[in-house]
Scaffold this motif. Structure first.
Motif, PDB file in Angstrom:
ATOM      1  N   GLY A 146      22.014  71.543  36.328  1.00 26.68           N
ATOM      2  CA  GLY A 146      22.757  70.674  37.228  1.00 26.68           C
ATOM      3  C   GLY A 146      23.750  69.746  36.569  1.00 26.68           C
ATOM      4  N   ALA A 147      23.921  69.838  35.263  1.00 23.45           N
ATOM      5  CA  ALA A 147      24.842  68.935  34.576  1.00 23.45           C
ATOM      6  C   ALA A 147      26.281  69.411  34.733  1.00 23.45           C
ATOM      7  N   THR A 180      19.740  64.964  28.137  1.00 22.77           N
ATOM      8  CA  THR A 180      19.471  65.281  29.550  1.00 22.77           C
ATOM      9  C   THR A 180      20.519  64.639  30.442  1.00 22.77           C
ATOM     10  N   ALA A 181      21.680  64.299  29.851  1.00 17.67           N
ATOM     11  CA  ALA A 181      22.727  63.617  30.606  1.00 17.67           C
ATOM     12  C   ALA A 181      23.230  64.481  31.738  1.00 17.67           C
ATOM     13  N   ALA A 182      23.670  63.809  32.827  1.00 18.72           N
ATOM     14  CA  ALA A 182      24.193  64.530  33.985  1.00 18.72           C
ATOM     15  C   ALA A 182      25.639  64.970  33.770  1.00 18.72           C
ATOM     16  N   VAL A 196      30.049  62.914  24.434  1.00 16.74           N
ATOM     17  CA  VAL A 196      29.556  61.808  25.261  1.00 16.74           C
ATOM     18  C   VAL A 196      28.708  62.391  26.379  1.00 16.74           C
ATOM     19  N   GLY A 197      27.523  61.822  26.558  1.00 17.82           N
ATOM     20  CA  GLY A 197      26.647  62.197  27.666  1.00 17.82           C
ATOM     21  C   GLY A 197      26.384  60.999  28.553  1.00 17.82           C
ATOM     22  N   ILE A 198      26.628  61.131  29.857  1.00 16.82           N
ATOM     23  CA  ILE A 198      26.531  60.006  30.791  1.00 16.82           C
ATOM     24  C   ILE A 198      25.563  60.377  31.911  1.00 16.82           C
ATOM     25  N   ASN A 199      24.701  59.420  32.263  1.00 18.21           N
ATOM     26  CA  ASN A 199      23.810  59.567  33.410  1.00 18.21           C
ATOM     27  C   ASN A 199      24.307  58.690  34.543  1.00 18.21           C
ATOM     28  N   GLU A 236      25.007  55.008  32.692  1.00 18.64           N
ATOM     29  CA  GLU A 236      24.270  54.881  31.432  1.00 18.64           C
ATOM     30  C   GLU A 236      24.735  55.938  30.445  1.00 18.64           C
ATOM     31  N   VAL A 237      25.120  55.495  29.256  1.00 18.83           N
ATOM     32  CA  VAL A 237      25.525  56.420  28.205  1.00 18.83           C
ATOM     33  C   VAL A 237      24.258  56.941  27.523  1.00 18.83           C
ATOM     34  N   ASP A 238      23.974  58.173  27.757  1.00 18.07           N
ATOM     35  CA  ASP A 238      22.785  58.779  27.174  1.00 18.07           C
ATOM     36  C   ASP A 238      23.053  59.335  25.775  1.00 18.07           C
ATOM     37  N   LEU A 239      24.306  59.708  25.519  1.00 14.45           N
ATOM     38  CA  LEU A 239      24.633  60.328  24.237  1.00 14.45           C
ATOM     39  C   LEU A 239      26.026  59.905  23.808  1.00 14.45           C
ATOM     40  N   TRP A 240      26.125  59.468  22.586  1.00 13.50           N
ATOM     41  CA  TRP A 240      27.430  59.202  21.967  1.00 13.50           C
ATOM     42  C   TRP A 240      27.345  59.702  20.528  1.00 13.50           C
TER      43      TRP A 240
END
Length: 353
Positions: free
Chosen positions: A254-255, A288-290, A308-311, A328-332
């Motif tokens: 679903g991302a 698991t970022a969206a 960059v991963g953002i939720n 929310e920044v899940d990954l940078w």
């Protein structure tokens, strides 16, 4: 392009100049005093040796050009002071005329045409004052000026030929680079087309078999394939098998995944590129970022790819009437270009709220 060895040209010029020195020494008994002609011979020999020095650049230095002109002024004055200008034939004692012409021809050949004309111009004026206009032809002054004229014309022609050769060489290199770039673009298009056909062909055959009537799962699979094809166009060098696998996995959960290759890693190839892409795949597998965005960094920076991963905020909070928090920044993650720094980058991410 046919070229003459520089050593051969210098040797011929040195032999020709030495001939004038021999004539000068042979005629030392003609003048009243041999001292001024001896000084003139030494000055001429020094100027000639410096002008024909093997390691000197093609264009004569300005100070040496002025020194040669000074020698061409001093030599006629020194030798002429010991001769009788009214005599119709002084024999080899007027060796300085050809010597000045030779030295100024060398000066003109070494791209100091103005100074060369100044030297023979003084010889011309000195001869008229010392022996009269009729001596210009008999003493060889006109011939010396013709030598300088020919040297100036040849130097300009050779300089123009050299410039044209450099321009043609530059144009040829540009044409070769353009052709190589076109071939590279053609090859890349062929690779992308082959990859697209490999992805889309099975689903297209299924659509034909089903007559366009697809189930919801099949329609969703078509959307995944459409995203994969879009990645092949926009992602370019950001893709290898590992990245393709993780992108599809993220989309199936679903991302939203976006890959943007803006040419920042075009200089990477082989093992270095594979390490960067494998690091990107590991980072995508660990989040698991969206929303995941992978983008190449600007040229010249130490970073190859930024991930960059953002939720998104929890929609249940909005339903309860509470203010929604920021994304929310899940990954940078910044993946460096240097291979030795990649080991420190794997698995490193910062979480921000």
């Amino acid at each position: 392009m046919i070229t003459v060895p520089r050593g051969l040209v210098l040797s011929l010029a040195a032999l020709f100049s030495s001939y004038h020195v021999i004539l000068a020494l042979y005629s030392l008994d003609a003048p009243t005093s041999p001292v001024p002609p001896l000084i003139a011979i030494v000055l001429y020999a020094v100027a000639t040796a410096m002008s024909l020095w093997p390691t000197s650049p093609a264009r004569m230095s300005l100070w040496l050009g002025f020194f040669n002109v000074a020698v061409c002024i001093a030599v006629p004055l020194l030798v002429g002071s010991q001769l009788d200008g009214s005599v119709s034939d002084n024999g080899y004692a007027t060796w300085y005329v050809a010597a000045v012409g030779t030295l100024m021809t060398i000066t003109a050949t070494r791209r100091r045409a103005t100074l060369a004309w100044a030297g023979v111009g003084f010889l011309f004026a000195h001869t008229i004052v010392w022996a009269g206009p009729g001596a210009l032809a008999s003493m060889g002054v006109i011939g010396s000026m013709v030598w300088v004229l020919v040297a100036v014309m040849l130097s300009r022609s050779l300089a123009k030929a050299g410039r044209d050769a450099r321009q043609y060489g530059l144009a040829e290199r540009e044409a070769t680079e353009w052709q190589a770039a076109q071939e590279a673009h053609l090859y890349e298009r062929q690779v992308r087309l082959a990859q697209t056909i490999r992805l889309a062909a099975p689903m297209l055959r299924r659509i034909i078999q089903e007559g366009g009537s697809l189930s919801e799962a099949q329609r969703q699979e078509c959307r995944y394939l459409e995203g994969a094809i879009r990645d092949e166009i926009r992602g370019r060098k950001l893709l290898n098998d590992a990245v393709r696998r993780e992108v599809m996995s993220a989309r199936r959960r679903g991302a939203i995944v976006t890959l943007l290759d803006e040419g920042g890693i075009d200089d990477l190839d082989g093992a270095d590129l594979e390490v960067v892409l494998n690091t990107l795949a590991d980072a995508m597998a660990a989040t698991t970022a969206a929303t995941i965005i992978a983008r190449t960094a600007a040229d010249g920076s130490g970073t190859a790819v930024t991930v960059v991963g953002i939720n998104s905020p929890d929609p249940r909070l909005s339903a309860l009437g509470q203010d929604s928090p920021d994304e929310e920044v899940d990954l940078w993650l910044e993946i460096p270009r240097a291979s030795h720094a990649l080991g420190e980058t794997v698995g490193r991410a910062t979480r921000r709220h």
